[in-house]
Design a protein around this motif. Sequence first.
Motif, mmCIF file in Angstrom:
data_model
loop_
_atom_site.group_PDB
_atom_site.id
_atom_site.type_symbol
_atom_site.label_atom_id
_atom_site.label_comp_id
_atom_site.label_asym_id
_atom_site.label_seq_id
_atom_site.Cartn_x
_atom_site.Cartn_y
_atom_site.Cartn_z
ATOM 1 N N GLN A 145 -113.622 -34.998 91.870
ATOM 2 C CA GLN A 145 -112.405 -35.485 91.223
ATOM 3 C C GLN A 145 -112.069 -36.821 91.854
ATOM 4 O OE1 GLN A 145 -108.918 -32.871 90.951
ATOM 5 N NE2 GLN A 145 -107.597 -34.674 90.915
ATOM 6 N N ALA A 146 -112.352 -37.887 91.135
ATOM 7 C CA ALA A 146 -112.369 -39.208 91.764
ATOM 8 C C ALA A 146 -111.003 -39.872 91.911
ATOM 9 C CB ALA A 146 -113.322 -40.125 91.002
ATOM 10 N N ALA A 147 -109.932 -39.220 91.456
ATOM 11 C CA ALA A 147 -108.606 -39.824 91.627
ATOM 12 C C ALA A 147 -107.557 -38.731 91.769
ATOM 13 C CB ALA A 147 -108.250 -40.725 90.449
ATOM 14 N N LEU A 148 -106.532 -39.054 92.512
ATOM 15 C CA LEU A 148 -105.363 -38.173 92.619
ATOM 16 C C LEU A 148 -104.278 -38.856 91.781
ATOM 17 C CD1 LEU A 148 -104.022 -35.733 94.152
ATOM 18 C CD2 LEU A 148 -103.384 -37.369 95.915
ATOM 19 N N GLY A 149 -103.558 -38.084 91.006
ATOM 20 C CA GLY A 149 -102.574 -38.713 90.113
ATOM 21 C C GLY A 149 -101.242 -38.994 90.792
ATOM 22 N N VAL A 150 -101.265 -39.864 91.790
ATOM 23 C CA VAL A 150 -100.006 -40.199 92.467
ATOM 24 C C VAL A 150 -99.145 -41.070 91.547
ATOM 25 C CG1 VAL A 150 -99.000 -41.523 94.379
ATOM 26 C CG2 VAL A 150 -100.954 -40.011 94.793
ATOM 27 N N VAL A 151 -97.861 -40.756 91.475
ATOM 28 C CA VAL A 151 -96.931 -41.552 90.657
ATOM 29 C C VAL A 151 -95.734 -41.986 91.498
ATOM 30 C CG1 VAL A 151 -97.611 -40.475 88.466
ATOM 31 C CG2 VAL A 151 -95.754 -39.478 89.817
ATOM 32 N N PHE A 152 -94.973 -42.911 90.934
ATOM 33 C CA PHE A 152 -93.856 -43.534 91.645
ATOM 34 C C PHE A 152 -92.741 -43.619 90.612
ATOM 35 C CE2 PHE A 152 -91.939 -47.487 93.539
ATOM 36 C CZ PHE A 152 -91.938 -47.134 94.890
ATOM 37 N N LYS A 153 -91.755 -42.761 90.731
ATOM 38 C CA LYS A 153 -90.781 -42.636 89.643
ATOM 39 C C LYS A 153 -89.372 -42.954 90.108
ATOM 40 C CE LYS A 153 -93.726 -41.373 86.498
ATOM 41 N NZ LYS A 153 -94.062 -42.339 85.444
ATOM 42 N N LEU A 154 -88.671 -43.652 89.250
ATOM 43 C CA LEU A 154 -87.261 -43.974 89.500
ATOM 44 C C LEU A 154 -86.441 -42.696 89.413
ATOM 45 C CD1 LEU A 154 -85.099 -46.321 89.734
ATOM 46 C CD2 LEU A 154 -84.905 -46.180 87.254
ATOM 47 N N VAL A 155 -85.698 -42.366 90.464
ATOM 48 C CA VAL A 155 -84.890 -41.141 90.425
ATOM 49 C C VAL A 155 -83.399 -41.434 90.528
ATOM 50 C CG1 VAL A 155 -86.731 -39.619 91.271
ATOM 51 C CG2 VAL A 155 -85.192 -40.736 92.925
ATOM 52 N N GLU A 156 -83.057 -42.658 90.896
ATOM 53 C CA GLU A 156 -81.636 -42.988 90.992
ATOM 54 C C GLU A 156 -81.496 -44.504 90.957
ATOM 55 O OE1 GLU A 156 -79.273 -40.578 93.828
ATOM 56 O OE2 GLU A 156 -78.471 -42.489 94.512
ATOM 57 N N ILE A 157 -80.453 -44.992 90.284
ATOM 58 C CA ILE A 157 -80.135 -46.420 90.365
ATOM 59 C C ILE A 157 -78.620 -46.561 90.405
ATOM 60 C CG2 ILE A 157 -80.350 -46.742 87.836
ATOM 61 C CD1 ILE A 157 -81.383 -49.627 88.572
ATOM 62 N N ASN A 158 -78.148 -47.400 91.308
ATOM 63 C CA ASN A 158 -76.692 -47.555 91.504
ATOM 64 C C ASN A 158 -76.000 -46.207 91.636
ATOM 65 O OD1 ASN A 158 -76.776 -50.339 91.381
ATOM 66 N ND2 ASN A 158 -76.542 -50.359 89.142
ATOM 67 N N ASN A 159 -76.596 -45.323 92.398
ATOM 68 C CA ASN A 159 -76.064 -43.967 92.610
ATOM 69 C C ASN A 159 -76.042 -43.097 91.353
ATOM 70 O OD1 ASN A 159 -75.508 -44.349 95.410
ATOM 71 N ND2 ASN A 159 -73.794 -45.655 94.776
ATOM 72 N N GLN A 160 -76.665 -43.570 90.295
ATOM 73 C CA GLN A 160 -76.759 -42.762 89.076
ATOM 74 C C GLN A 160 -78.147 -42.124 89.008
ATOM 75 O OE1 GLN A 160 -74.230 -42.358 86.753
ATOM 76 N NE2 GLN A 160 -73.082 -43.387 88.392
ATOM 77 N N PRO A 161 -78.227 -40.822 88.865
ATOM 78 C CA PRO A 161 -79.531 -40.169 88.794
ATOM 79 C C PRO A 161 -80.258 -40.526 87.503
ATOM 80 C CG PRO A 161 -77.790 -38.622 88.273
ATOM 81 C CD PRO A 161 -77.105 -39.879 88.712
ATOM 82 N N ARG A 162 -81.573 -40.647 87.590
ATOM 83 C CA ARG A 162 -82.388 -40.928 86.413
ATOM 84 C C ARG A 162 -83.483 -39.883 86.307
ATOM 85 N NH1 ARG A 162 -79.698 -42.835 83.162
ATOM 86 N NH2 ARG A 162 -81.142 -44.188 82.038
ATOM 87 N N ILE A 163 -83.786 -39.513 85.109
ATOM 88 C CA ILE A 163 -84.837 -38.530 84.865
ATOM 89 C C ILE A 163 -85.815 -39.128 83.863
ATOM 90 C CG2 ILE A 163 -83.547 -37.374 82.997
ATOM 91 C CD1 ILE A 163 -84.681 -34.689 84.024
ATOM 92 N N LYS A 164 -87.106 -38.890 84.076
ATOM 93 C CA LYS A 164 -88.110 -39.313 83.092
ATOM 94 C C LYS A 164 -88.545 -38.065 82.343
ATOM 95 C CE LYS A 164 -91.826 -41.280 81.141
ATOM 96 N NZ LYS A 164 -91.846 -40.281 80.045
ATOM 97 N N LEU A 165 -88.229 -38.040 81.043
ATOM 98 C CA LEU A 165 -88.599 -36.874 80.248
ATOM 99 C C LEU A 165 -89.997 -37.030 79.680
ATOM 100 C CD1 LEU A 165 -85.254 -36.287 78.368
ATOM 101 C CD2 LEU A 165 -86.098 -35.217 80.466
#
Lengths: 557, 557
Positions: free
Chosen positions: A399-419
Motif C-alpha cells: 500500500q504505497a500511500a497513507l491517506g493523511v488529510v488536513f482539515k479545517l475544524v474551526e475558524i474565528n472560534n466557529q467550528p467547521r465540518i466537512k460533509l
Amino acid sequence: MEAKDNGPKKKLSNGAIEGPTNPMVTPLLTDLYQFTMAYAYWKAGKHQERAVFDLYFRKNPFGGEYTVFAGLEECIRFIANFKLTEEEINFVRESLSSSCEDGFFDYLRGVDCSDVEVYAIPEGTVVFPKVPLMRVEGPIAVVQLLETPFVNLINYASLVSTNAARHRNVAGKSKTLLEFGLRRAQGPDGGVGASKYCYIGGFDATSNVAAGKLFGIPLRGTHSHAFVSSYMSLDEITDKSLCRKDGLSTCDDFVSLVQTWLNKIQLSKGVFGATNQSELAAFISYALAFPDGFLALVDTYDVMRSGIPNFCAVALALCDLGYKAGGIRLDSGDLAYLSSEARKFFCSIEKEFGVPGFGKLTITASNDLNEETLDALNKQGHEVDAFGIGTYLVTCYAQAALGVVFKLVEINNQPRIKLSEDVSKVSIPCKKRSYRLYGKEGYPLLDIMTGENEPSPKVGERILCRHPFQESKRAYVVPQHVEELLRCYWPGSSDKKTDTLPPLRDIRERCIKQLELMRPDHMRRLNPTPYKVSVSAKLYDFIHFLWLNEAPVGELQ
Amino acid sequence: MEAKDNGPKKKLSNGAIEGPTNPMVTPLLTDLYQFTMAYAYWKAGKHQERAVFDLYFRKNPFGGEYTVFAGLEECIRFIANFKLTEEEINFVRESLSSSCEDGFFDYLRGVDCSDVEVYAIPEGTVVFPKVPLMRVEGPIAVVQLLETPFVNLINYASLVSTNAARHRNVAGKSKTLLEFGLRRAQGPDGGVGASKYCYIGGFDATSNVAAGKLFGIPLRGTHSHAFVSSYMSLDEITDKSLCRKDGLSTCDDFVSLVQTWLNKIQLSKGVFGATNQSELAAFISYALAFPDGFLALVDTYDVMRSGIPNFCAVALALCDLGYKAGGIRLDSGDLAYLSSEARKFFCSIEKEFGVPGFGKLTITASNDLNEETLDALNKQGHEVDAFGIGTYLVTCYAQAALGVVFKLVEINNQPRIKLSEDVSKVSIPCKKRSYRLYGKEGYPLLDIMTGENEPSPKVGERILCRHPFQESKRAYVVPQHVEELLRCYWPGSSDKKTDTLPPLRDIRERCIKQLELMRPDHMRRLNPTPYKVSVSAKLYDFIHFLWLNEAPVGELQ
C-alpha cells in the motif's frame, strides 16, 4: 525560550532546530493552490483569521488496525525555518496572475510561523484513524501554506514506520532486521527517509551510508554478486599473507591454509567436484580485507556445493589465526531449506573440527522479502538470524500511500465540518483534545476526543464514549489511566511550555514500547480487532447539530 | 571540453553540469557494501581493474510491454560532482573496520569519475527489458560506488514516467493531465521527482510549486474545500467592488450582481431552495481575487444543487464585467454523471442567456483517479476536460518499484555472466552494443544486442535475431532503418564526443514522439503484444559457451 533573531528561526527549549534535514524542503514545496488561496484570503482581508486544522488519516494501512506516527520532527524543523526568500517570492509572483497586488508579496515577505501553534502526538506513538496526529492553529493563510508539506512529511514517514513495525511483528523480537532498500526507494530521500523511519519502526540497521551519517543509524553490509564474479581465479591474490589477530605472527600463505581446510571439509563431507574457484578467490580476498567478522554472500554459483564449503574453509582458516567469522548471506532460492541446510553444515563442522560457536554463525537472508514471505518462512521453519529487506519495505509495495488529510475544524472560534456522502470522509469539527484511556490490564482501551474546554476524563470515573457517527455504538468506560495525546511542540506566540523533540533512538524506543503495550488482538496480521476511537457525548451531540445545519438545504426540506 | 579545475566537476559540451538537483545526492548515498567492496578491491590491488556494468531492468511495469527511460540527467550530474569530502571520508572510516589501512582513505580522497565512461539510451526513450539502459565502464572500485545511486535515480524516474505515459495513453491526447501528487508522494523529493518525471511521461502541468521553479513545469491550482468552508456568509465580503476588465468602470457591488444572476438561474432552472451561502461567499471572494480564468471547486456541499448554480452565477457576473471564467473542479462523487450534468447545465446557460463559450467551460476532475478509473470513465462517457491525478500516479500504487539492476558484464576484457536458476535473472555478458531495427511501416520491430566489436546491422541486410536464452526463438529481419541505442554521455578520459543532455521539454517531446512511434498492439492496456528483444547469433553462441563454463561443476558431471 530565546529571543528571536532577525529570522523566523526559533530555538526551542526542546533542542536546536538546525534547519531541514532535506534542503529541498522549502516553503515552495507546496501546491500552487495554497498560494492562490493565500492571495484570496489576503485580498478579502481574511488572511489573519485564526484557523484550526487537524491532520489525521482515515484508515490504517496494510489491512491492519494500527499505525505508527512519524515525521513530526521534520514538520517542526520545517516551520522553524519557514521563511520565503526574495527569489521564492518572485517565483510565486510569476506563478500567480499578473493582476495580483504588490501588497500581497510584501505580506509574504513578512510571513513566518511565529504565530502558529502546533500540538501533536509524540513521534513514535501508535495511533488510530480520525484522531488528530497534529493540531495546527494560526493565521489561516499561513496554516494553509503548511498543509501540503506537513501531509507530505507525515504520510510516507508514518506509512513506512508502520510497515517496518509490521515486519518486526512477523519476524519476532529475536531476529535482526536490516533495511536494504535504498536502490529501490522512490528517489534519493525516499531512501534516506525509509532508513530513518524503518529504524523508528523497529529495524536494527540500514545499508544506507547517508542515513547512517545523518541519523546515526547502525550500518550493515557485506559484498555483492558482482564482487564474487569480478574474480577469475586464485592467481589473482598476490599478497597472501595475513597477520594473526593477536599480532604475534603472520601466516604467509593464507590461500594454502584455506585450501587445506577446503580439502578437509570435502573429505569429511564426501563432497565430490571442485567448488567455484572465482568464488573462493573472492571470499579469500574479502577475508584478507576484513578478517574479523568475515561475512560472505554464498549464492552466486551454488549454495550447498560451492558457497557454503568455500565460506567454511575461509572461516576455519581465519579461526586458526584467531579471528571469528561472522556468517553468510543468502540472496536467492528456498531460504527455509537453504538456511536449515547451512545450519546443519555449520553444526557438523563445529562438532567434527571442534570449533566452538561455529554452529551459531549468523545466517542472513535477503531477496524480495516481505510480511508474507517472513510469515511463510516462519511456518516452514528456518534458521535465518537476520533479514535484509528492501523493495517491499521501503516502497510500501502492499500500500504505497497513507491517506493523511488536513482539515479545517474551526475558524474565528466557529467550528467547521466537512460533509461528504461517504461518512468516513466527514470531518470531526472543533478544536479538540484527545485522550487514550487505559484499562485494568494496562492495555489502551480506546481513544476519545472531546471539545477543547470539556473536563478531561478522570481515572476511576465512568465516562460515556460514543462512536462519532453511529448512534448505537457507545460504551461506558472507567479508565485506570488517562493519557492526553496532544502535546505542544511549537508554541507560536503563546508562552506554552513545549515538549522535547527527542533523539531518534528515543523515538524508536518509544515506538517499540508502544507496540508492546497494545492488546495483542489489535496487532495480529489476520483479522485484527479494530481499536475503538470515540468522542465525548457532548462532542457527539455537537457534531450532529452542525451536520444538520450544514447539510444541503434541499435535503432538509 | 574544458580543462578540469581542481575538482572533478566537468562541464561537458552538452551543457553545464551545475551540481545535483537534490543536495542529498552525495557519494554517501550508497550501500555500505559498496565501500567494503571498494576496500577489498583496494586491499587486493584490484581497484583499478577496468570493469563494465550494465544497468537494465528485467520486466516492464504495470503489466505492460513498455517502459519510459528517465533519470539519466540526474546520473550524469551525480558523476560530474562525484567527490568525497573530508567529512564524508572520515565517516566512511568510522563505518568500516578499524583494521582498514590509511592508504585506502588516501585513495578515496582522489577518487572521482574522470576515468568512468557512461553510455546510455537517451532519456525519454521507450525501452524494453534486458537491453542496457546505461553501460558504465571504469575502475571497478569507483563504478561499484555508483551502483546504488544510479539504480536509485533511474528506478523511480523510469517507473513514474512510465506510469504517466500509461495514464496519458488511457486519457487520450486531447485531455489535460495535471499531476497533483505532492502530498501523497514518498517524501519531499519523491514529490519533486514525480512532478518532473510525470511531465516527461506526458503530463501537462503540476500543482507542485517547487517543481515549477526547479524545472519550469507549468503550474496549476485553484482552491480547496477548506477555502470554501472557511467562509460563513456573504457578510464577510467587505470590499465588494470589482473593476471591469477593460478598466473603464467599476462595479461597486459585485455581490449583488452575483445574487441577481443566481436568482435568474434559479428561476430559469426551476431550482428551489437556497444554495449554500458559505460556498457562494467563498466563490465570490475567490473571483474578486482572480477575476480572470475563475475556477471553482464545486463539490463541498452539493454539486448540482449548490456548487454549479453558485459557480454559474459568479461566472456570469464576471462575464458582465468583461472577464472569462475558467471552469470547475469536481473532487468527489460520480464523475461521469456529474461532469455530464454540469456540461448540460453550462450549455443550457449558454443558450438561455446568450453567453458564447459558456458551454465549453473546463471541467476538471480529481479524486483518487488512476488508469482503471480513467478507463471506466471513458466507457461510461463523461465531459471531463482535465484530470488532476495524485496518489496512484506518483506512488505508482499499482507497482511501487521497477526492478532495475546493475550487473558486471566484463572485467579486464573478460566477459562475466551472472547465472541463476531463474533464467530471467541470468545476465547477458560482454561489453555490448544495442540497436533498434525498424520495419517498412516505420514501427520499431525489435531491439538487438551484439558484442562491442561486431559489425552493426545494416539497412536492407538480413540479420538473424535470436532470443538470448531460448534456442527455438529466432527470426531473420531486414531492417529499413537501424538506430544505435547507446550514446556517450560521459566520456571519461577518452576523447569521445558526448551527446547533449537536452532540456526537460525536449525530453518530454522525445518521449511523446517515441510513444506514438510504437506499434499500437505493444501499447494497449489489456494483453499487449511483447516487443522482442534479441541478441546476434554470435552473442547467442558466446552466452551459451560461457554458461556451460560457469555452471557449477557438479551439474556438468
